[in-house]
Design a protein around this motif. Structure first.
Motif, PDB file in Angstrom:
ATOM      1  N   GLN A 166      30.224   8.234 -61.245  1.00  0.00           N
ATOM      2  CA  GLN A 166      31.420   9.052 -61.480  1.00  0.00           C
ATOM      3  C   GLN A 166      32.304   8.454 -62.583  1.00  0.00           C
ATOM      4  N   ASP A 193      34.681  14.081 -54.466  1.00  0.00           N
ATOM      5  CA  ASP A 193      33.481  14.737 -53.944  1.00  0.00           C
ATOM      6  C   ASP A 193      32.631  15.380 -55.029  1.00  0.00           C
ATOM      7  N   TYR A 195      30.854  15.184 -59.235  1.00  0.00           N
ATOM      8  CA  TYR A 195      30.216  14.247 -60.150  1.00  0.00           C
ATOM      9  C   TYR A 195      30.279  14.775 -61.579  1.00  0.00           C
ATOM     10  N   LEU A 213      29.087  19.751 -57.915  1.00  0.00           N
ATOM     11  CA  LEU A 213      29.709  19.775 -56.579  1.00  0.00           C
ATOM     12  C   LEU A 213      31.217  19.965 -56.652  1.00  0.00           C
TER      13      LEU A 213
END
Length: 291
Positions: A166, A193, A195, A213
């Motif tokens: 990330q 949550d 990426y 996501l």
């Protein structure tokens, strides 16, 4: 508020590599897992795909009317008229389990691209540069999922994404090479949550990234601060590009490979190609110099 529309229901398993071809005035993008190289004409809505010999991560216009493509086992040229792929060269030293994932050009016609473990479990990926027929390692290594690179209009900054960690990194760039990568943006702190996926730089030097996501694209200032987000009607947003004659249309690709049927109910347009009127323009991308 930005209105985002679905312009092509491609139903991609792993849509990626979107870019604008200024000469042909079409959008190119790929479906990596289905081995498809798509084109979309925004003026007419016409579209079709060519079957690639293997997983295809990207396709970039090159001099001479060809596209240079990154496939699982190396670099290929693609002739859009004949719809024919021809292998150009392998990437020296790449593990058999790796594939090529994302790429961009710089103002000198070089191609910067990354490799990654196809199973997404081993930190065997790294970045390379293709420079007029030669390939050499350039940029970070030891990465599980590489994304980008992306180069700014002036050609003095290049951005590398470590998706699993990330993190987005930046390095100084010139006609002679690339400097050491340093931290640019910790997207995990902002979107824990999600990426960071494929990046692109706009005409003002801001960096945009798809958020896998995360259901959106995010824009960062040249200092790495979050500037804006745009919601996309897909959960897994992979890459963005600027297109249209004025380079003010944002195009975004998306994926469905990790989605369950219930997820598809929530995001029925997932896997499609999306478009919106961008608040800022992009800039013309250089063609690949093949030799």
């Amino acid at each position: 508020m930005v209105e985002v529309r679905t312009v092509l229901a491609a139903q991609s398993k792993l849509g990626e590599g979107v870019l604008w071809d200024a000469d042909r005035e079409v959008v190119w993008f790929v479906d990596i897992k289905r081995h498809r190289l798509w084109h979309y004409d925004p003026a007419t809505g016409s579209n079709s795909y060519a079957e690639a010999p293997d997983q295809i991560g990207w396709a970039i216009p090159a001099e001479g009317g060809l596209l240079l493509c990154g496939l699982k086992d190396g670099l290929y040229t693609f002739d859009p008229e004949a719809k024919r792929f021809e292998k150009l060269m392998a990437v020296p030293g790449e593990p058999a389990g790796n594939r090529l994932n994302d790429a961009c050009t710089d103002p000198w016609g070089r191609v910067w691209f990354g490799s990654m473990d196809d199973s997404e479990g081993t930190a065997s990926g790294r970045f390379y540069v293709f420079d007029r027929g030669t390939i050499r390692p350039a940029g970070p290594d030891g990465i599980t999922i590489t994304n980008g690179p992306a180069v700014n209009a002036e050609g003095d900054r290049i951005y590398f994404t470590d998706t699993t960690a990330q993190q987005i990194f930046v390095a100084d760039l010139s006609s002679s090479g690339v400097g050491g990568a340093r931290p640019f943006a910790d997207t995990g702190a902002l979107f824990p949550d999600a990426y960071p996926d494929g990046p692109v730089v706009d005409a003002e030097g801001h960096v945009w990234t798809g958020l896998y996501l995360g259901g959106k694209v995010a824009r960062f200032t040249p200092d790495g601060e979050l500037d804006a987000t745009i919601d996309i009607p897909a959960r897994d947003v992979t890459k963005m590009a600027f297109g249209g004659r004025d380079l003010r249309t944002g195009y975004a690709t998306s994926a469905t490979k990790n989605m369950e049927p219930s997820d598809m109910t929530d995001y029925p347009d997932a896997g499609g190609l999306f478009a919106f009127e961008a608040p800022v323009a992009g800039f013309a991308q250089a063609k690949v110099k093949l030799g």
